[in-house]
Scaffold this active site. Structure first.
Site, PDB file in Angstrom:
ATOM      1  N   ASP A  13       0.812  -1.221   0.000  1.00  0.00           N
ATOM      2  CA  ASP A  13       0.000   0.000   0.000  1.00  0.00           C
ATOM      3  C   ASP A  13       0.843   1.268   0.000  1.00  0.00           C
ATOM      4  OD1 ASP A  13      -2.237  -1.692   0.148  1.00  0.00           O
ATOM      5  OD2 ASP A  13      -2.043  -1.807   2.318  1.00  0.00           O
ATOM      6  N   LYS A  16       1.768   2.050  -5.161  1.00  0.00           N
ATOM      7  CA  LYS A  16       2.311   1.482  -6.409  1.00  0.00           C
ATOM      8  C   LYS A  16       1.372   1.735  -7.583  1.00  0.00           C
ATOM      9  CE  LYS A  16       2.395  -2.527  -4.370  1.00  0.00           C
ATOM     10  NZ  LYS A  16       2.109  -2.179  -2.952  1.00  0.00           N
ATOM     11  N   GLY A  40      -4.608  -4.351  -3.646  1.00  0.00           N
ATOM     12  CA  GLY A  40      -5.631  -3.316  -3.791  1.00  0.00           C
ATOM     13  C   GLY A  40      -4.924  -2.027  -4.137  1.00  0.00           C
ATOM     14  N   HIS A  41      -5.139  -1.554  -5.338  1.00  0.00           N
ATOM     15  CA  HIS A  41      -4.492  -0.315  -5.778  1.00  0.00           C
ATOM     16  C   HIS A  41      -5.570   0.729  -6.057  1.00  0.00           C
ATOM     17  CE1 HIS A  41      -1.076  -2.913  -6.226  1.00  0.00           C
ATOM     18  NE2 HIS A  41      -1.607  -3.558  -7.236  1.00  0.00           N
ATOM     19  N   GLN A 223       1.766  -6.427  -3.519  1.00  0.00           N
ATOM     20  CA  GLN A 223       2.330  -6.557  -2.170  1.00  0.00           C
ATOM     21  C   GLN A 223       3.679  -5.828  -2.091  1.00  0.00           C
ATOM     22  OE1 GLN A 223       1.056  -9.685  -3.761  1.00  0.00           O
ATOM     23  NE2 GLN A 223      -0.797  -8.709  -3.061  1.00  0.00           N
TER      24      GLN A 223
HETATM   25  P1  GDP Z   1      -0.765   0.245  -3.591  1.00  0.00           P
HETATM   26  O1  GDP Z   1      -1.402  -1.006  -3.104  1.00  0.00           O
HETATM   27  O2  GDP Z   1       0.705   0.289  -3.356  1.00  0.00           O
HETATM   28  O3  GDP Z   1      -1.131   0.567  -5.024  1.00  0.00           O
HETATM   29  O4  GDP Z   1      -1.370   1.419  -2.687  1.00  0.00           O
HETATM   30  P2  GDP Z   1      -2.910   1.626  -2.245  1.00  0.00           P
HETATM   31  O5  GDP Z   1      -3.678   2.121  -3.423  1.00  0.00           O
HETATM   32  O6  GDP Z   1      -3.416   0.430  -1.547  1.00  0.00           O
HETATM   33  O7  GDP Z   1      -2.756   2.751  -1.139  1.00  0.00           O
HETATM   34  C1  GDP Z   1      -2.218   3.970  -1.419  1.00  0.00           C
HETATM   35  C2  GDP Z   1      -3.292   5.056  -1.191  1.00  0.00           C
HETATM   36  O8  GDP Z   1      -2.657   6.306  -1.117  1.00  0.00           O
HETATM   37  C3  GDP Z   1      -4.300   5.187  -2.312  1.00  0.00           C
HETATM   38  O9  GDP Z   1      -5.529   5.530  -1.745  1.00  0.00           O
HETATM   39  C4  GDP Z   1      -3.770   6.314  -3.172  1.00  0.00           C
HETATM   40  O10 GDP Z   1      -4.786   7.025  -3.860  1.00  0.00           O
HETATM   41  C5  GDP Z   1      -3.134   7.175  -2.140  1.00  0.00           C
HETATM   42  N1  GDP Z   1      -1.942   7.920  -2.573  1.00  0.00           N
HETATM   43  C6  GDP Z   1      -0.953   7.532  -3.425  1.00  0.00           C
HETATM   44  N2  GDP Z   1       0.026   8.455  -3.468  1.00  0.00           N
HETATM   45  C7  GDP Z   1      -0.355   9.447  -2.616  1.00  0.00           C
HETATM   46  C8  GDP Z   1       0.261  10.670  -2.185  1.00  0.00           C
HETATM   47  O11 GDP Z   1       1.357  11.036  -2.587  1.00  0.00           O
HETATM   48  N3  GDP Z   1      -0.455  11.418  -1.259  1.00  0.00           N
HETATM   49  C9  GDP Z   1      -1.662  11.049  -0.775  1.00  0.00           C
HETATM   50  N4  GDP Z   1      -2.269  11.832   0.118  1.00  0.00           N
HETATM   51  N5  GDP Z   1      -2.246   9.904  -1.155  1.00  0.00           N
HETATM   52  C10 GDP Z   1      -1.607   9.111  -2.049  1.00  0.00           C
HETATM   53  P1  IMO Z   2      -0.925  -4.267  -2.229  1.00  0.00           P
HETATM   54  O1  IMO Z   2      -0.539  -4.784  -3.592  1.00  0.00           O
HETATM   55  C1  IMO Z   2      -0.870  -4.843   2.077  1.00  0.00           C
HETATM   56  C2  IMO Z   2      -1.022  -8.970   3.532  1.00  0.00           C
HETATM   57  C3  IMO Z   2      -2.275  -9.423   4.259  1.00  0.00           C
HETATM   58  C4  IMO Z   2      -1.679 -10.430   5.235  1.00  0.00           C
HETATM   59  C5  IMO Z   2      -0.588 -11.091   4.400  1.00  0.00           C
HETATM   60  C6  IMO Z   2      -0.998 -12.417   3.788  1.00  0.00           C
HETATM   61  O2  IMO Z   2      -2.213  -3.515  -2.208  1.00  0.00           O
HETATM   62  O3  IMO Z   2       0.207  -3.535  -1.598  1.00  0.00           O
HETATM   63  P2  IMO Z   2      -2.570 -13.026   1.727  1.00  0.00           P
HETATM   64  O4  IMO Z   2      -4.038 -12.798   1.515  1.00  0.00           O
HETATM   65  O5  IMO Z   2      -1.708 -12.405   0.688  1.00  0.00           O
HETATM   66  O6  IMO Z   2      -2.243 -14.471   1.958  1.00  0.00           O
HETATM   67  O7  IMO Z   2      -2.248 -12.280   3.131  1.00  0.00           O
HETATM   68  O8  IMO Z   2      -0.257 -10.160   3.386  1.00  0.00           O
HETATM   69  N1  IMO Z   2      -1.243  -8.410   2.188  1.00  0.00           N
HETATM   70  C7  IMO Z   2      -1.156  -7.102   1.893  1.00  0.00           C
HETATM   71  N2  IMO Z   2      -0.919  -6.039   2.691  1.00  0.00           N
HETATM   72  N3  IMO Z   2      -0.998  -4.662   0.745  1.00  0.00           N
HETATM   73  C8  IMO Z   2      -1.203  -5.728  -0.064  1.00  0.00           C
HETATM   74  O9  IMO Z   2      -1.225  -5.609  -1.405  1.00  0.00           O
HETATM   75  C9  IMO Z   2      -1.331  -7.015   0.498  1.00  0.00           C
HETATM   76  N4  IMO Z   2      -1.554  -8.257   0.009  1.00  0.00           N
HETATM   77  C10 IMO Z   2      -1.478  -9.097   1.047  1.00  0.00           C
HETATM   78  O10 IMO Z   2      -2.902  -8.351   4.916  1.00  0.00           O
HETATM   79  O11 IMO Z   2      -1.054  -9.757   6.298  1.00  0.00           O
HETATM   80 MG    MG Z   3      -2.833  -1.648  -1.771  1.00  0.00          MG
END
Ligand code: GDP
Ligand code: IMO
Ligand code: MG
Length: 431
Positions: A13, A16, A40-41, A223
């Protein structure tokens, strides 16, 4: 500029999805190489917000060919649910390619993931419950079902029989659940076979040819480094290899063709699920953790769970540089730190009275690691409209330079908000 890997440096998270989306229009292929719909992106484009799980983030960029590589595990219900949802919103998903060798998540994987977690009780991992671990376990045990198996019903049936054989004993005798029939599984898989057929390709060949033609391929990790089954905080990890090596095995692109490894790193740290997290703000620091969670909207894109929050950990970032060969960082969510008087950064650990600057060798060592902090001055100015380093308040500049220095790689871009435009580009992310 041929192959670029983009991956997470911490526990996921990091942002990416946004970083991949930023690069989107300059690349020809975006390949997801590991994981499945545990990812989850969230990507924000103008007023539109998209939450992607299984599809590569490049799906949102017109002209890019999104590829689900052989290293991914696919839940077909989720795949087509996501495709349909995007099509309804006017996103063209017709270029998507799916590796013939990618493994499928069956209903039995989802069930086992959930019951196994329940069975573990307080020792549970906090998985996303999507069947990811059990599907990878079957892959390694050589009883997996792959995308290509959908096109020969006789073979499919045999493979499903093989996969269910032991599992039904486990489900009935250990977990006290009903047995899953071969028919219901085959039926679920076949429901999607004809829709999937035109997308299925020898993606390793497609990508090899693309690189030969000078096309740019972005390998997008799900991840992150510390969730890697080999290099992460085992056993509190996912079941795939999000690290740079996984980009090669999960796509069939050899290491000699990778030119750049971009690690996405948050200006602080979050983690979802169980496992050690030295800089976590809890107990007496709970209110500070809550503030980071609220300001950063740190709730899971996949499960909605509140993310655990803590300060930036330079030991973790340096480790990510080492195991991935990181060439540069994208630093995200700097804007979330606005308003703190002081910002601590972890520069090392105290492990049972000993000061260390590298990740401890053992799980016990990491569980015992207490962060040693260096304090930085904060800033109050709103930085969301900053578009160059010089636009940042002095103390934010100092913070950014210090992170790059301590973490062992230059920072090429900084996120100052969730939108595409809310980015400071320091050096081109391509080239
Ligand atoms: P990922 O799994 O690595 O793609 O990240 P996630 O989407 O799960 O979580 C990142 C969250 O931060 C998302 O809700 C993005 O919209 C948000 N985000 C990404 N870059 C920035 C930033 O520079 N500032 C802020 N405030 N939010 C950001
Ligand atoms: P993104 O791509 C954050 C974590 C789960 C759990 C562990 C194992 O959005 O960064 P799983 O279901 O993969 O067997 O769970 O890994 N986990 C993540 N945490 N971001 C993710 O993906 C994750 N995908 C799995 O919360 O601790
Ligand atoms: Mg994510």
């Amino acid at each position: 500029m041929p192959a670029i890997v983009l991956l997470g440096a911490q526990w996921g998270d990091e942002g990416k999805g946004k970083a991949t989306d930023l690069l989107g229009s300059s690349v020809d292929y975006v390949v997801k190489y590991n994981g499945g719909n545990n990812a989850g992106h969230t990507i924000v484009i103008g007023d539109e917000k998209y939450a992607l799980h299984l599809l590569p983030s490049g799906i949102l960029t017109p002209g890019v060919v999104p590829v689900i590589g052989n290293g991914v595990v696919i839940d077909l219900q989720v795949l087509f649910g996501e495709i349909d949802a995007l099509e309804t919103r006017g996103v063209d998903t017709s270029r998507l390619l799916v590796s013939a060798s990618a493994h499928l998540i069956g209903p039995y994987h989802r069930t086992i993931d959930k019951v196994a977690e329940r069975f573990l009780g307080s020792a549970r991992l906090g998985t996303t419950g999507r069947g990811i671990g059990p599907a990878y376990a079957d892959k390694m045990s050589r009883v997996g079902v792959r995308a290509q198996d959908l096109f020969d019903e006789k073979i499919l049936r045999q493979k499903v029989e093989g996969a269910l054989d032991l599992k039904n004993h486990l489900l009935v005798k250990v977990y006290n659940r009903r047995a899953i029939t071969v028919d219901e599984v085959v039926e679920e898989f076949l429901e999607y076979a004809e829709r999937l057929r035109p997308m299925v390709a020898d993606t390793t060949l497609v990508l090899g040819d693309a690189l030969d033609e000078g096309r740019t391929v972005l390998l997008e990790g799900g991840q992150a480094t510390l969730l890697d089954v080999d290099h992460g905080t085992y056993p509190f990890v996912t079941s795939s290899n999000p690290t740079a090596g996984g980009a090669c095995t999960g796509s069939g692109i050899p290491p000699t063709r990778i030119d750049r490894v971009i690690a996405v790193v948050k200006a602080y740290t979050t983690r979802v699920g169980s496992g050690p997290f030295p800089t976590e703000l809890r107990d007496a620091d709970h209110a500070a953790g809550e503030r980071l969670r609220t300001d950063g909207a740190e709730f899971g894109t996949t499960t909605g769970r509140p993310r655990r929050t803590g300060w930036y950990d330079a030991v973790v970032a340096r480790y990510a540089v080492r195991v991935n060969g990181v060439t540069d960082f994208v630093l995200t969510k700097l804007d979330v730190l606005t308003g703190w008087e002081k910002i601590p950064v972890c520069i090392g650990y105290d492990v049972d009275g000993e000061r260390v600057h590298e990740m401890p060798m053992t799980q016990t060592g990491f569980h015992h690691a207490k962060p040693v902090y260096e304090m930085f001055d904060g800033w109050d100015e709103d930085i969301t409209s900053a578009r160059s380093l010089a636009d940042l308040p002095k103390s934010a500049q100092v913070y950014v330079h210090a992170l790059a220095e301590m973490s062992g790689a230059p920072i090429s871009a900084i996120g100052v908000g969730p939108g595409r435009a809310e980015t400071i580009e320091i050096r081109s992310l391509l080239g």
